[in-house]
Scaffold this motif. Structure first.
Motif, PDB file in Angstrom:
ATOM      1  N   GLN A  47       0.846  -1.187   0.000  1.00  0.00           N
ATOM      2  CA  GLN A  47       0.000   0.000   0.000  1.00  0.00           C
ATOM      3  C   GLN A  47       0.882   1.237   0.000  1.00  0.00           C
ATOM      4  N   SER A  48       0.400   2.305  -0.612  1.00  0.00           N
ATOM      5  CA  SER A  48       1.107   3.585  -0.520  1.00  0.00           C
ATOM      6  C   SER A  48       0.117   4.639  -0.063  1.00  0.00           C
ATOM      7  N   HIS A  49       0.601   5.533   0.774  1.00  0.00           N
ATOM      8  CA  HIS A  49      -0.230   6.594   1.324  1.00  0.00           C
ATOM      9  C   HIS A  49       0.536   7.901   1.226  1.00  0.00           C
ATOM     10  N   ALA A  50      -0.104   8.905   0.655  1.00  0.00           N
ATOM     11  CA  ALA A  50       0.518  10.226   0.580  1.00  0.00           C
ATOM     12  C   ALA A  50       0.405  10.903   1.940  1.00  0.00           C
ATOM     13  N   VAL A  51       1.486  11.522   2.366  1.00  0.00           N
ATOM     14  CA  VAL A  51       1.481  12.292   3.610  1.00  0.00           C
ATOM     15  C   VAL A  51       2.164  13.621   3.350  1.00  0.00           C
ATOM     16  N   LEU A  52       1.690  14.643   4.025  1.00  0.00           N
ATOM     17  CA  LEU A  52       2.322  15.950   3.933  1.00  0.00           C
ATOM     18  C   LEU A  52       3.471  15.980   4.924  1.00  0.00           C
ATOM     19  N   THR A  53       4.662  16.225   4.446  1.00  0.00           N
ATOM     20  CA  THR A  53       5.819  16.259   5.335  1.00  0.00           C
ATOM     21  C   THR A  53       5.928  17.626   5.991  1.00  0.00           C
ATOM     22  N   SER A  57       5.789  19.362   1.537  1.00  0.00           N
ATOM     23  CA  SER A  57       5.815  18.613   0.287  1.00  0.00           C
ATOM     24  C   SER A  57       5.163  17.265   0.535  1.00  0.00           C
ATOM     25  N   VAL A  58       4.785  16.600  -0.533  1.00  0.00           N
ATOM     26  CA  VAL A  58       4.132  15.310  -0.397  1.00  0.00           C
ATOM     27  C   VAL A  58       5.194  14.213  -0.395  1.00  0.00           C
ATOM     28  N   ASP A  59       5.057  13.314   0.546  1.00  0.00           N
ATOM     29  CA  ASP A  59       5.905  12.137   0.628  1.00  0.00           C
ATOM     30  C   ASP A  59       4.964  10.939   0.630  1.00  0.00           C
ATOM     31  N   PHE A  60       5.496   9.761   0.390  1.00  0.00           N
ATOM     32  CA  PHE A  60       4.679   8.566   0.382  1.00  0.00           C
ATOM     33  C   PHE A  60       5.193   7.575   1.397  1.00  0.00           C
ATOM     34  N   GLN A  96       3.297   7.742  12.428  1.00  0.00           N
ATOM     35  CA  GLN A  96       2.657   7.059  11.294  1.00  0.00           C
ATOM     36  C   GLN A  96       2.078   5.717  11.722  1.00  0.00           C
TER      37      GLN A  96
END
Length: 182
Positions: A47-53, A57-60, A96
């Motif tokens: 699974q991949s989930h986008a997170v705001l760092t 910026s967006v990280d996965f 997380q």
């Protein structure tokens, strides 16, 4: 005697010395499919989930969920091994794990959802029960003093060493036993 079958050990041995997070996807995928075979009722689902760092910026986040039919019973999140030394990276990984526990627990058919945070081969084990207790306990920051909210010693075993492998195997056996009782 090696703690894992030769094909799993061989896959981990291909990880370069200066490994990145994604260098561990193949080895952990091989390990999880060894423990939760594809011809069983389990599915290992990346699974991949986008997170705001914190840098806006967006990280996965990439994780492996183990599903019994279509319900989560276990998950594993992998981080770059050299980042284990950084307090902020451990804090981020801990946060997380806690968020994913809360997100996945309602769909878990077991009385406890288990997850593992891996910085390379170093592991930290998490549990979330149906009374909404999440372990290890959260360490709250002190308002005036810097606090290590995810101490290094939480990642206290190595998947490639006997003790770490045994803890991981024992956890998988417990999950499978509980699934068989459903």
């Amino acid at each position: 005697m090696a703690p894992w079958p030769p094909k799993v050990t061989k896959r981990f041995s291909t990880v370069p010395a200066n490994a990145r997070e994604n260098d561990f996807y193949g080895p952990y995928n091989k390990l999880l499919y060894t423990l939760f075979p594809p011809d069983s009722d389990y599915t290992v689902a990346p699974q991949s989930h986008a997170v705001l760092t914190s840098h806006d910026s967006v990280d996965f986040v990439i994780e492996f969920e183990v599903l019994l039919e279509d319900k989560p019973v276990f998950f594993l999140e992998i981080k770059e091994p050299r980042k284990l030394a950084f307090e902020s990276a451990r804090e981020g990984a801990d946060n997380q794990m806690r968020k994913r526990m809360r997100d996945l627990a309602p769909a878990c058919p077991l009385d406890t959802l288990n997850g593992v945070s891996a910085f390379g081969t170093q592991l930290s084990f998490y549990t979330y029960d149906n009374q909404r207790r999440l372990l290890p306990a959260r360490i709250s920051p002190h308002p005036d003093i810097e606090t290590d909210t995810a101490p290094l010693d939480r990642w206290d075993c190595n998947i490639l060493e006997d003790e770490g492998a045994q803890r991981f195997k024992d956890l998988v056996e417990e999950i499978k036993r509980k699934c068989d009782e459903l």
